[in-house]
Design an enzyme around this catalytic site. Structure first.
Site, short mmCIF file in Angstrom:
data_model
loop_
_atom_site.label_atom_id
_atom_site.label_comp_id
_atom_site.label_asym_id
_atom_site.label_seq_id
_atom_site.Cartn_x
_atom_site.Cartn_y
_atom_site.Cartn_z
N HIS A 1 1.56 1.95 -13.91
CA HIS A 1 1.29 3.33 -13.48
C HIS A 1 2.18 4.38 -14.14
CE1 HIS A 1 4.62 2.14 -10.78
NE2 HIS A 1 4.93 3.43 -10.82
C1 UD1 Z 1 5.15 8.30 -8.20
C2 UD1 Z 1 6.60 8.42 -8.68
C3 UD1 Z 1 6.99 7.18 -9.44
C4 UD1 Z 1 6.73 5.92 -8.62
C5 UD1 Z 1 5.29 5.91 -8.13
C6 UD1 Z 1 5.11 4.75 -7.21
C7 UD1 Z 1 7.35 10.70 -9.20
C8 UD1 Z 1 7.68 11.63 -10.29
N1 UD1 Z 1 6.75 9.56 -9.57
O1 UD1 Z 1 4.33 8.23 -9.34
O2 UD1 Z 1 8.38 7.22 -9.73
O3 UD1 Z 1 6.98 4.79 -9.42
O4 UD1 Z 1 5.02 7.12 -7.41
O5 UD1 Z 1 3.78 4.42 -7.03
O6 UD1 Z 1 7.63 10.97 -8.08
N2 UD1 Z 1 -2.80 9.85 -6.26
C9 UD1 Z 1 -3.85 9.56 -5.43
N3 UD1 Z 1 -3.57 9.18 -4.15
C10 UD1 Z 1 -2.31 9.06 -3.67
C11 UD1 Z 1 -1.25 9.37 -4.53
C12 UD1 Z 1 -1.50 9.76 -5.82
O7 UD1 Z 1 -5.01 9.65 -5.82
O8 UD1 Z 1 -2.14 8.69 -2.49
C13 UD1 Z 1 -3.09 10.21 -7.67
C14 UD1 Z 1 -3.24 11.71 -7.90
O9 UD1 Z 1 -4.21 11.90 -8.87
C15 UD1 Z 1 -1.88 12.08 -8.49
C16 UD1 Z 1 -1.49 10.82 -9.24
O10 UD1 Z 1 -2.02 9.76 -8.49
O11 UD1 Z 1 -1.96 13.20 -9.33
C17 UD1 Z 1 -0.01 10.65 -9.41
O12 UD1 Z 1 0.68 10.72 -8.15
P1 UD1 Z 1 2.22 11.17 -8.07
O13 UD1 Z 1 2.73 10.98 -6.71
O14 UD1 Z 1 2.38 12.53 -8.68
O15 UD1 Z 1 2.94 10.22 -9.08
P2 UD1 Z 1 2.81 8.64 -9.24
O16 UD1 Z 1 2.22 8.35 -10.57
O17 UD1 Z 1 2.17 8.06 -8.04
N1 UDP Z 2 2.87 -2.88 -4.29
C1 UDP Z 2 1.87 -3.16 -3.35
N2 UDP Z 2 0.56 -3.11 -3.75
C2 UDP Z 2 0.20 -2.86 -5.04
C3 UDP Z 2 1.23 -2.59 -5.98
C4 UDP Z 2 2.54 -2.60 -5.57
O1 UDP Z 2 2.16 -3.44 -2.19
O2 UDP Z 2 -1.01 -2.86 -5.32
C5 UDP Z 2 4.28 -2.86 -3.82
C6 UDP Z 2 5.21 -3.80 -4.55
O3 UDP Z 2 5.22 -5.08 -3.93
C7 UDP Z 2 6.54 -3.09 -4.41
C8 UDP Z 2 6.16 -1.62 -4.42
O4 UDP Z 2 4.78 -1.56 -4.11
O5 UDP Z 2 7.14 -3.39 -3.15
C9 UDP Z 2 6.40 -1.02 -5.79
O6 UDP Z 2 5.88 0.26 -5.84
P1 UDP Z 2 5.41 0.97 -7.18
O7 UDP Z 2 5.18 -0.04 -8.24
O8 UDP Z 2 4.31 1.87 -6.81
O9 UDP Z 2 6.67 1.90 -7.51
P2 UDP Z 2 8.00 1.69 -8.36
O10 UDP Z 2 8.72 0.53 -7.81
O11 UDP Z 2 7.60 1.52 -9.79
O12 UDP Z 2 8.72 2.98 -8.19
#
Ligand code: UD1
Ligand code: UDP
Length: 382
Positions: free
Chosen positions: A224
């Site tokens: 992601h």
């Molecule tokens: C965010 C964090 C990242 C973390 C990740 C975990 C920041 C800068 N990034 O990235 O460090 O590793 O979460 O998963 O804070 N969206 C949905 N539904 C949701 C949430 C997001 O559709 O419930 C989509 C939206 O299009 C949004 C995109 O995902 O624009 C990105 O979401 P965002 O929270 O901005 O960043 P992540 O890529 O999720």
């Molecule tokens: N995770 C989950 N379902 C998924 C992908 C990840 O439950 O489909 C859990 C994973 O086990 C871990 C956490 O989400 O505990 C990691 O989150 P993510 O990868 O979104 O964020 P990051 O750690 O990169 O910030």
């Protein structure tokens, strides 16, 4: 957008009489890191007020509610519905909505986990209101400032007076930035606490069988990071996964950011695309995988604990201990390197033990630190 209403003030006398700890969460990994600490704090400080704020950075059921339920996180006291947006837009909205909450609650301590934009917003608001701040998972560094998380970590660590470290390398990282030892507390990894607490549930889940896969017979994928999925690399990743899937089936629960970039093309043969999975199902798939391909921070840690081979499609990691132990290998930001996974599996050696203090008791240690900080504070004020 207007600031949402917040619940009415509690009487000032009651607030002054009891310590108050306010914790801010917002995104999927935050829930996993914070759940054990919230439980430990409630046990350790039964007379304190425990306020939980969910910024709403993640809001889909499969990115938020399912984790609150499975991790038994108490119902948040405030939902701020910040939602998605640009970095500045999302952070600013979170700050605007956090400020009145922190002003009303006037907590003795604000706790922020991890490195997401909600972490940054909450750290800034707390600092400007002169509230004492604790950062859970302090001191991680990828040394890559093109990653938004790196900026968020640096700011949160700089502003926090209480730094809850999850591994030894954090100490040198923080010292190199001039941060004093007196602010550092090496407590361990609370994400592993959540895993340990869920072990009975995920070991019995056999999620792979529900997906038509056999234990040890598939590659689990989760990607992601913007550097990988927002640019031209994602189609190349899908082609490489298709090639690998001729020998080993691939299951890929797709993060919503990645889903929006992938569109809806038919996946290559042997590649199963799925919605994001709940925590227990995902851990079950992780534990039973032949290997995991990821760019997630948390997944690098969990695979290290589980002794499952992990391949990280990034140039850097803020969790070098996972590479040192041998479970995690950095492939670089290079889809072509996916072809190295199958040959590397033949040489994989399971580590004997997880890193120190990744033992399921980090939250207990963190709660001890919080208790001590609060006690000292109150003693000073008396
Ligand atoms: C965010 C964090 C990242 C973390 C990740 C975990 C920041 C800068 N990034 O990235 O460090 O590793 O979460 O998963 O804070 N969206 C949905 N539904 C949701 C949430 C997001 O559709 O419930 C989509 C939206 O299009 C949004 C995109 O995902 O624009 C990105 O979401 P965002 O929270 O901005 O960043 P992540 O890529 O999720
Ligand atoms: N995770 C989950 N379902 C998924 C992908 C990840 O439950 O489909 C859990 C994973 O086990 C871990 C956490 O989400 O505990 C990691 O989150 P993510 O990868 O979104 O964020 P990051 O750690 O990169 O910030």
């Amino acid at each position: 957008m207007a600031t949402p209403p917040v619940p009415a003030l509690r009487p000032a006398a009651a607030r002054a009489a009891r310590a108050c700890v306010l914790t801010v969460v917002g995104a999927r990994p935050n829930f996993v890191k914070t759940a054990p600490l919230l439980a430990a704090l409630r046990e350790r400080l039964p007379d304190a007020r425990h306020v939980l704020v969910h910024t709403g950075q993640h809001y889909d059921r499969l990115m938020s509610d399912v984790f609150l339920e499975e991790l038994r996180v108490p119902e948040p006291d405030y939902w701020l519905d910040v939602g998605s947006g640009s970095h500045a837009g999302q952070t600013a909205r979170a700050m605007e909505r956090l400020e009145p909450v922190m002003e009303r609650e006037r907590p003795d301590l604000v706790i922020v986990p991890g490195d997401v934009n909600s972490t940054l917003a909450a750290a800034l608001v707390a600092a400007k209101l002169e509230l004492r701040l604790a950062h859970l998972e302090a001191g991680l560094r990828s040394f890559d400032r093109t990653m938004p998380e790196e900026i968020n970590r640096i700011v949160a660590d700089e502003l926090a007076e209480v730094l809850l470290l999850h591994s030894h390398e954090a100490i040198d990282n923080l010292r190199a930035e001039g941060i004093e030892d007196r602010r550092m507390w090496l407590v361990g990894n609370t994400m592993i606490d959540s895993l340990v607490a869920a072990e009975e549930r995920f070991r019995g889940a056999q999620t792979c069988r529900r997906l038509g896969l056999r234990p040890g017979g598939y590659l689990l994928v989760t990607l992601h990071r913007p550097a990988l999925v927002d640019g031209p690399l994602l189609p190349a990743v899908m082609r490489e996964l298709g090639a690998l899937a001729r020998e080993l089936p691939v299951v890929f629960p797709v993060h919503p950011r990645t889903r929006s970039r992938l569109g809806a093309p038919a996946p290559p043969r042997g590649v199963l695309l799925a919605d994001p999975l709940g925590y227990v199902d995902f851990l079950s798939l992780e534990a039973d995988a032949a290997a995991v391909l990821t760019d997630s921070g948390g997944v690098q840690e969990e695979t290290t604990y589980l002794g499952v081979p992990c391949f990280t499609l990034r140039d850097s990691t803020e969790r070098p201990v996972t590479v040192r132990l041998g479970t995690n290998r950095l492939l670089g930001l290079d889809p072509g390197a996916i072809a190295e996974i199958l040959p590397a599996l033949e040489r994989f050696e399971r580590p004997e033990a997880p890193p120190p203090l990744w033992d399921g008791r980090a939250a207990e240690r963190a709660a001890t630190v919080v208790e001590r900080v609060l006690r000292l504070d109150r003693a000073r004020a008396a």
